[in-house]
Design a protein around this motif. Structure first.
Motif, PDB file in Angstrom:
ATOM      1  N   GLY A 196       0.818  -1.199   0.000  1.00  0.00           N
ATOM      2  CA  GLY A 196       0.000   0.000   0.000  1.00  0.00           C
ATOM      3  C   GLY A 196       0.853   1.251   0.000  1.00  0.00           C
ATOM      4  N   SER A 217       2.604   1.642  -3.314  1.00  0.00           N
ATOM      5  CA  SER A 217       1.699   2.116  -4.351  1.00  0.00           C
ATOM      6  C   SER A 217       1.374   3.594  -4.174  1.00  0.00           C
ATOM      7  CB  SER A 217       0.412   1.291  -4.334  1.00  0.00           C
ATOM      8  OG  SER A 217       0.683  -0.076  -4.586  1.00  0.00           O
ATOM      9  N   GLN A 218       1.216   4.042  -2.940  1.00  0.00           N
ATOM     10  CA  GLN A 218       0.913   5.446  -2.689  1.00  0.00           C
ATOM     11  C   GLN A 218       2.059   6.362  -3.104  1.00  0.00           C
ATOM     12  OE1 GLN A 218       0.066   5.130   1.472  1.00  0.00           O
ATOM     13  NE2 GLN A 218      -2.140   4.885   1.170  1.00  0.00           N
ATOM     14  N   THR A 231       3.600  11.872  -4.189  1.00  0.00           N
ATOM     15  CA  THR A 231       2.468  10.960  -4.176  1.00  0.00           C
ATOM     16  C   THR A 231       1.433  11.476  -5.173  1.00  0.00           C
ATOM     17  OG1 THR A 231       0.832   9.825  -2.783  1.00  0.00           O
ATOM     18  CG2 THR A 231       1.349  12.129  -2.228  1.00  0.00           C
ATOM     19  N   CYS A 283      -6.276   9.836  -5.735  1.00  0.00           N
ATOM     20  CA  CYS A 283      -7.245   8.947  -6.387  1.00  0.00           C
ATOM     21  C   CYS A 283      -8.640   9.496  -6.078  1.00  0.00           C
ATOM     22  CB  CYS A 283      -7.134   7.523  -5.861  1.00  0.00           C
ATOM     23  SG  CYS A 283      -5.541   6.736  -6.150  1.00  0.00           S
ATOM     24  N   GLY A 308      -7.578   8.308  -0.518  1.00  0.00           N
ATOM     25  CA  GLY A 308      -7.180   8.553  -1.898  1.00  0.00           C
ATOM     26  C   GLY A 308      -6.689   9.969  -2.147  1.00  0.00           C
ATOM     27  N   HIS A 321      -4.319  11.608  -1.240  1.00  0.00           N
ATOM     28  CA  HIS A 321      -3.085  11.393  -0.492  1.00  0.00           C
ATOM     29  C   HIS A 321      -2.162  12.608  -0.528  1.00  0.00           C
ATOM     30  CE1 HIS A 321      -1.343   8.299   1.954  1.00  0.00           C
ATOM     31  NE2 HIS A 321      -0.135   8.545   1.457  1.00  0.00           N
ATOM     32  N   PHE A 347      -5.309   2.767  -4.888  1.00  0.00           N
ATOM     33  CA  PHE A 347      -3.860   2.609  -4.813  1.00  0.00           C
ATOM     34  C   PHE A 347      -3.397   1.205  -5.190  1.00  0.00           C
ATOM     35  CE2 PHE A 347      -4.393   6.126  -1.628  1.00  0.00           C
ATOM     36  CZ  PHE A 347      -3.746   7.090  -2.383  1.00  0.00           C
TER      37      PHE A 347
END
Length: 255
Positions: free
Chosen positions: A128, A131-132, A148, A151, A164, A166, A204
């Protein structure tokens, strides 16, 4: 009473969900947000890795899994946060001692209650975070708008307290989750100025997986990448995304 009991959650309940006692606050709230994904001080930084390479992710996950017990207390000591250093040593040491003792009493139960959850949760949480912070602008890697992405219009936000958004979370970690969508709209000009990335309709984990499957996945990401600054062609978007997946090496000393 409720307030006092809440202090037990990071020590008593967290290990049952695969998070070692006393680790979360120092790792995420203190280190990750203060250091902002900048290597080497953020030991969970994604900067040194080729971030669409699964083997690089496995190295990243292994570092957390096997080295966090030492690196996290060392981080607190190096930053002269001696209270957090002592706290993390006691919490992590207590967790390891308790797990070792319980394993000697009942190894099967200890595996299923503490050990297996730790390995599973560490993999999920680190993928996680990977991915972020999988897209990082090499020209401005220290900016929260560039390390970052957001989303939006994804069901994941309804289940993750708008995680999301982020970029907003890193710009102001104290921003309440209910205020994040409006804060995103209020700062859209700053997003455009920084050429920040925002995807629509993807979470993510989906983005992390799509980065790993080659140009087909990058094409899907390009189709979902919103034009907040200057409109780009699909090929230009793919080229931009590939550029932000490359390892980052800082040329100036980071204090």
């Amino acid at each position: 009473l409720a307030g006092n009991l809440s202090h037990l959650l990071p020590y008593v309940l967290a290990p049952l969900f695969g998070i070692p006692s006393g680790v979360y606050k120092l790792h995420h709230v203190v280190m990750h947000h203060l250091e902002n994904n900048v290597c080497p001080h953020d030991v969970s930084s994604t900067e040194p890795y080729q971030r669409n390479n699964f083997l690089h992710f496995m190295v990243y996950w292994a570092r957390y899994t096997f080295a966090i017990w030492f690196e996290l207390p060392y981080y607190a000591f190096k930053r002269k946060r001696y209270d957090l250093f002592a706290h993390s040593v006691a919490a992590v040491g207590g967790f390891l001692c308790l797990t070792t003792y319980l394993y000697s009493v009942n190894p099967i139960a200890t595996k299923w209650v503490f050990i297996y959850p730790f390995f599973i949760t560490s993999f999920v949480l680190m993928f996680g975070n990977w991915s972020q912070h999988i897209f990082v602008d090499p020209q401005n890697a220290r900016s929260s708008y560039s390390l970052t992405y957001n989303c939006v219009n994804t069901p994941d936000n309804q289940k993750s307290y708008n995680d999301g958004y982020h970029i907003i979370h890193h710009v102001n970690a104290r921003c309440h989750w209910s205020e994040m969508p409006q804060r995103f709209l209020d700062t859209i000009d700053k997003h455009a100025e920084a050429d920040a990335l925002t995807f629509r309709g993807l979470g993510f984990f989906e983005i992390g997986v799509l980065c790993m499957v080659g140009r087909i996945g990058m094409g899907v990401l390009a189709d979902r990448l919103m034009d907040i600054k200057t409109p780009r062609t699909r090929d230009e978007k793919i080229a931009l995304l590939y550029e932000r997946l490359k390892p980052i090496r800082h040329t100036t000393k980071i204090e």
